[in-house]
Write a protein that holds these residues in place. Sequence first.
Motif, short mmCIF file in Angstrom:
data_model
loop_
_atom_site.label_atom_id
_atom_site.label_comp_id
_atom_site.label_asym_id
_atom_site.label_seq_id
_atom_site.Cartn_x
_atom_site.Cartn_y
_atom_site.Cartn_z
N ALA A 14 41.36 41.78 34.05
CA ALA A 14 41.50 40.42 34.99
C ALA A 14 41.05 39.13 34.22
O ALA A 14 41.60 38.28 34.22
CB ALA A 14 40.42 40.69 35.96
N SER A 15 40.06 39.28 33.19
CA SER A 15 39.91 38.10 32.35
C SER A 15 40.85 37.71 31.55
O SER A 15 41.15 36.57 31.36
CB SER A 15 38.50 38.31 31.66
N ILE A 32 48.32 45.98 35.35
CA ILE A 32 48.63 47.28 35.77
C ILE A 32 47.28 48.20 35.92
O ILE A 32 46.60 48.17 34.91
CB ILE A 32 49.61 48.14 34.95
N GLY A 33 47.03 48.47 37.09
CA GLY A 33 45.73 49.39 37.43
C GLY A 33 45.82 50.74 38.05
O GLY A 33 46.74 50.57 38.92
N ALA A 34 45.22 51.68 37.72
CA ALA A 34 45.36 53.07 38.25
C ALA A 34 44.77 53.19 39.66
O ALA A 34 45.07 53.76 40.61
CB ALA A 34 44.86 53.85 37.55
N GLU A 35 43.56 52.29 40.12
CA GLU A 35 43.15 52.10 41.17
C GLU A 35 43.87 51.45 42.15
O GLU A 35 44.51 50.51 41.94
CB GLU A 35 41.59 51.67 40.97
N PRO A 36 43.64 51.82 43.52
CA PRO A 36 44.43 51.21 44.64
C PRO A 36 43.87 49.67 45.09
O PRO A 36 44.53 49.07 45.87
CB PRO A 36 44.41 51.97 45.92
N VAL A 37 43.11 49.11 44.55
CA VAL A 37 42.10 47.91 44.63
C VAL A 37 42.40 46.97 43.60
O VAL A 37 42.59 47.32 42.53
CB VAL A 37 40.79 48.18 45.12
N PRO A 38 42.08 45.59 43.95
CA PRO A 38 42.55 44.61 42.94
C PRO A 38 41.09 44.84 41.82
O PRO A 38 40.11 45.57 42.19
CB PRO A 38 42.13 43.35 43.43
N TYR A 60 35.21 42.46 44.56
CA TYR A 60 36.47 41.68 44.10
C TYR A 60 36.25 40.43 42.84
O TYR A 60 35.64 39.66 43.47
CB TYR A 60 37.64 41.42 44.89
N LEU A 61 36.65 40.67 41.86
CA LEU A 61 36.70 39.43 41.02
C LEU A 61 37.41 38.08 41.25
O LEU A 61 36.75 36.91 41.37
CB LEU A 61 37.12 39.89 39.64
N ARG A 62 38.46 38.47 41.90
CA ARG A 62 39.27 37.52 42.44
C ARG A 62 39.94 38.05 43.91
O ARG A 62 40.56 39.28 43.90
CB ARG A 62 40.29 36.91 41.61
N PRO A 63 40.08 37.35 44.92
CA PRO A 63 41.01 37.70 45.94
C PRO A 63 42.41 38.08 45.63
O PRO A 63 42.92 37.58 44.64
CB PRO A 63 41.09 36.49 46.93
N ARG A 64 42.99 39.15 46.21
CA ARG A 64 44.16 39.51 45.63
C ARG A 64 45.38 38.37 45.79
O ARG A 64 46.25 38.12 44.92
CB ARG A 64 44.60 40.59 46.77
N GLY A 65 45.02 37.28 46.74
CA GLY A 65 45.93 36.05 46.76
C GLY A 65 45.95 35.26 45.50
O GLY A 65 46.88 34.68 45.29
N TRP A 66 44.95 35.53 44.70
CA TRP A 66 44.89 34.65 43.54
C TRP A 66 46.13 35.10 42.60
O TRP A 66 46.41 34.46 41.83
CB TRP A 66 43.62 34.72 42.78
N TYR A 67 46.32 36.40 42.24
CA TYR A 67 47.17 36.86 41.51
C TYR A 67 48.56 36.34 41.93
O TYR A 67 49.53 35.89 41.15
CB TYR A 67 47.15 38.39 41.54
N ASP A 68 48.97 36.23 43.32
CA ASP A 68 50.29 35.62 43.55
C ASP A 68 50.35 34.12 43.36
O ASP A 68 51.25 33.84 43.08
CB ASP A 68 50.39 35.87 45.16
N THR A 73 51.76 39.57 38.28
CA THR A 73 52.34 40.84 38.89
C THR A 73 51.14 41.69 38.80
O THR A 73 51.00 42.24 37.69
CB THR A 73 53.69 41.33 38.38
N LEU A 74 50.47 42.00 40.08
CA LEU A 74 49.35 43.05 40.06
C LEU A 74 50.03 44.26 40.56
O LEU A 74 50.08 44.34 41.89
CB LEU A 74 48.26 42.38 40.85
N ARG A 75 49.96 45.28 39.70
CA ARG A 75 50.43 46.73 40.15
C ARG A 75 49.35 47.69 40.56
O ARG A 75 48.88 48.19 39.46
CB ARG A 75 51.46 47.18 39.28
#
Length: 403
Positions: A14-15, A32-38, A60-68, A73-75
């Motif tokens: 994330a950093s 790319i992350g194996a876990e189902p959460v940000p 969460y380090l950042r809300p999911r909306g931050w990536y958008d 692209t957060l997978r």
Amino acid sequence: MAHFVVIGAGQAGASLVAKLRAEGFEGDVTLIGAEPVPPYQRPPLSKAYLLGEMEESRLYLRPRGWYDAHDVTLRTATRAVGIDPEAKVVTLQGEEPLPYDELALTTGSNPRVLPADIGGDLERVYCMRDLQDADALAPELVAGRRVLVIGGGYIGLEAAAVAARKGLHVTLVEMAPRILQRVAADVTSDFFRALHAGHGVDVREGVGLDRLLGTDAVTGARLTDGTELDVDFVVVGVGIAPASILAESAGIACDNGIRTDEFGRTSAPHVWAAGDCASFPYRGGRIRLESVGNAIDMAETVARNMLGQQVPYDARPWFWSDQYDCKLQIGGLNMGFDNVHVKQGEGGAVSHWYYRGAELIAVDAMNDARNYMIGKKLIEMGKSPPPEVVVDPATDMKALLKA
């Protein structure tokens, strides 16, 4: 347009992607992350989250909306199973191959587990590493139940502290002669042994686990001294290992983690590594650091170097652990110390100052944030005041920074 891929959606991953955008990179970025959460904070899992004092969303380090919003692209729930450095392609489980121009491995570390032949595969035997672990363990923490904690390092001690605060009967076993033996001086071990004993934890040192007892689920444990304990569940905290299998299978050099140079480059062109999984040059040797601070700092340095900035990573180690109402803060690395000096603070605060010869190399501070910060800065500045000056109650500690 260049495509940068980061495998491992923890603190380092994330950093790294955040730093790429902060540095002005306008190409494609995939995390790319194996876990189902940000990406989320891990340290609170074994403390505030397990105690029910922190909700998942606050992890969460950042809300999911931050990536958008930052075009990352957060997978999530996506597992990388192979790398082809020559073709510059990542193989994803059950999905199309993913090409990259630059690849960063921030895969972190995995908990060591008990072998199945001594009961490690029984039900109600837990590790404490990720959100899933914490969620599985939380329902077990019911007052009056009996828990065996295996391992007297920081993870084991933090788990013991949470269980004791919840009103459980806690037995902690450490096969080494003392808790924290691998990471701290005996005076620090003494402090935390007394802290846990004061909260009712049965700390047994110099004794390990022979085997867990039970048919399907654990019901007891036999220790190496022949003692048998009745237990309702077990928490295993016997260390972690770098998650380097993906790199190894791709032929990337590993040495107690994924081997990098001072810039974070691996032995494969266009492949980088940062965080718990990476080993790097440090003061004439090579180390791997397991800490939030290293995950952030190394990842940000690697992000800059992926952009061509050629910045050597200058590690400034620091760590912390929360147990009961005690905050332990550690600055520096105590490797090779030959003497430790104790400084008493106010209101029960205390700090332990590690020296190698006349050189100050580390400090452990218990509820002593002020002296921790001073000690950490002294180490980073390369200053080593005489220990008798440091421990003298009359010393103006801040003045040592200007001396």
